[in-house]
Design a protein around this motif. Structure first.
Motif, PDB file in Angstrom:
ATOM      1  N   THR A  97       1.042  -1.314  -0.108  1.00  0.00           N
ATOM      2  CA  THR A  97       0.048  -0.133   0.092  1.00  0.00           C
ATOM      3  C   THR A  97       0.806   1.144  -0.035  1.00  0.00           C
ATOM      4  OG1 THR A  97      -1.657  -1.341   1.261  1.00  0.00           O
ATOM      5  CG2 THR A  97      -1.901   1.252   1.141  1.00  0.00           C
ATOM      6  N   VAL A  98       0.838   2.090  -0.958  1.00  0.00           N
ATOM      7  CA  VAL A  98       1.741   3.339  -1.305  1.00  0.00           C
ATOM      8  C   VAL A  98       0.974   4.434  -1.018  1.00  0.00           C
ATOM      9  CG1 VAL A  98       3.177   3.997  -3.003  1.00  0.00           C
ATOM     10  CG2 VAL A  98       3.135   1.685  -2.765  1.00  0.00           C
ATOM     11  N   LEU A  99       1.811   5.621  -0.815  1.00  0.00           N
ATOM     12  CA  LEU A  99       1.171   7.000  -0.766  1.00  0.00           C
ATOM     13  C   LEU A  99       2.222   7.707  -1.759  1.00  0.00           C
ATOM     14  CD1 LEU A  99      -0.702   9.253   0.067  1.00  0.00           C
ATOM     15  CD2 LEU A  99       1.090   9.601   1.947  1.00  0.00           C
ATOM     16  N   VAL A 100       1.349   8.360  -2.670  1.00  0.00           N
ATOM     17  CA  VAL A 100       2.228   9.335  -3.469  1.00  0.00           C
ATOM     18  C   VAL A 100       1.582  10.733  -3.368  1.00  0.00           C
ATOM     19  CG1 VAL A 100       2.944   9.800  -5.860  1.00  0.00           C
ATOM     20  CG2 VAL A 100       2.496   7.552  -5.331  1.00  0.00           C
ATOM     21  N   GLU A 101       2.398  11.665  -3.071  1.00  0.00           N
ATOM     22  CA  GLU A 101       1.842  12.998  -2.936  1.00  0.00           C
ATOM     23  C   GLU A 101       2.095  13.663  -4.068  1.00  0.00           C
ATOM     24  OE1 GLU A 101       3.169  13.187   2.071  1.00  0.00           O
ATOM     25  OE2 GLU A 101       4.093  14.262   0.643  1.00  0.00           O
ATOM     26  N   ALA A 102       1.269  14.676  -4.354  1.00  0.00           N
ATOM     27  CA  ALA A 102       1.081  15.464  -5.448  1.00  0.00           C
ATOM     28  C   ALA A 102       1.389  14.713  -6.576  1.00  0.00           C
ATOM     29  CB  ALA A 102       2.401  16.474  -5.340  1.00  0.00           C
ATOM     30  N   ALA A 103       0.552  13.730  -6.887  1.00  0.00           N
ATOM     31  CA  ALA A 103       0.443  13.021  -7.809  1.00  0.00           C
ATOM     32  C   ALA A 103      -0.192  13.554  -9.266  1.00  0.00           C
ATOM     33  CB  ALA A 103      -0.371  11.663  -7.583  1.00  0.00           C
TER      34      ALA A 103
END
Length: 321
Positions: free
Chosen positions: A142-148
């Motif tokens: 489970t991955v979080l990418v900011e400003a995608a």
């Protein structure tokens, strides 16, 4: 030779297109006739005097360019003349009709890619590749990418599609959130949602975050830390859109055995540069699409910087001499 002159640290109007002296390749260098020169976010920070610049004003501005080799210096194979190359690592001086660079600062552009697409891809895709390399195996993670919705975050999201178990993305506007979803994010939040207790966990279906790609920094990074998976959760910090580094102390990591990696420094930049050819091959192969906003002439450089300052872009702006 026409180029963008940076007169002093300050606002966008400190940049203007001017005529200046021609440049020529020195020993070990090539001269490139510029076809496209991207405007980078970090350049807006250099222009404003917020981060160090490789050269003090007044000087020709710009860090990267794509174009055709039209002159070679001593010790350089003359067969390179006519080759389209991407240039980075010159420090400054790339927003001009011609730019000189050492041969090792150039990579060949595949025939399947135009100059503008190559310039756009090299602003963020090599960084995204380096970040994923540093993160390791993210299968089922489970991955979080900011400003995608644009920039490096958009490339990360494209590369993670079908590779991670769940991609949770953030973006700052409805338009950006729509783009993030089109790039492959499974769930898209507003940046502000990261400040709401439990919002990230709810978006992830109750799961903790195995890897967070942090481009915001500041207090947001500290809040994301609390959502990481104990013992194996990692936060990779590579940007400071908030204007400050992550507010994370070593003691904050003890609560869950978390890992924080600062993706910066000379060795990091060397690795990013080494991935330029792979990035261009990904674009040529159609597995990643360049995140493009618009082209502008050199005379519009102040407008380009103003739009970036106002976060009013959907991708990379490219100057075309």
């Amino acid at each position: 030779m026409r180029g963008v002159l940076w007169s002093q640290a300050g606002g966008p109007d400190t940049l203007a297109a001017r005529d200046g002296d021609d440049v020529h390749a020195a020993g070990g260098q090539v001269r490139v006739r510029t076809e496209a020169s991207p405007v980078l976010w970090v350049e807006t920070q250099m222009r404003a005097g917020l981060v160090p610049s490789p050269a003090a004003p007044p000087t020709v501005f710009g860090s990267q360019a794509v174009g055709l080799v039209d002159e070679v210096g001593d010790g350089v194979d003359p067969q390179l003349i006519g080759t389209r190359v991407a240039v980075s690592g010159v420090g400054i001086g790339a927003h001009a009709e011609f730019v000189c660079a050492a041969v090792e600062q150039c990579v060949a552009v595949p025939d399947a890619i135009g100059a503008v697409d190559a310039a756009v891809a090299l602003t963020g895709l090599p960084v995204a590749l380096a970040l994923l390399e540093r993160a390791g195996d993210l299968s089922d993670a489970t991955v979080l990418v900011e400003a995608a919705g644009s920039g490096i975050g958009a490339y990360l999201t494209q590369l993670l599609r079908g590779r991670a178990g769940l991609v949770v993305a953030t973006a700052g506007s409805d338009e950006s959130r729509t783009r993030a979803a089109s790039f492959g994010a499974d769930v898209v939040l507003d940046h502000a949602d990261l400040d709401r207790p439990g919002a990230l966990a709810a978006a992830a279906g109750g799961r903790t975050i195995d890897a967070a790609f942090d481009s915001i920094g500041g207090s947001t990074a500290r809040r994301v830390l609390d959502a990481l998976t104990p013992l194996r959760g990692q936060l990779l910090s590579y940007g400071m859109l908030s204007g400050e580094a992550p507010r994370i102390a070593a003691a904050d990591l003890y609560a869950g055995g978390y890992t924080v990696t600062a993706c910066a420094g000379p060795a990091w930049l060397d690795r990013v540069a080494a991935l330029r050819s792979i990035a261009l091959d990904r674009v040529a192969g159609g597995t990643v699409r360049p995140v493009f906003d618009s082209t502008m002439p050199l005379d519009a450089v102040a407008t380009a910087h103003r739009r970036i300052d106002e976060r009013a872009t959907s991708g990379t702006i490219v100057l075309v001499p």
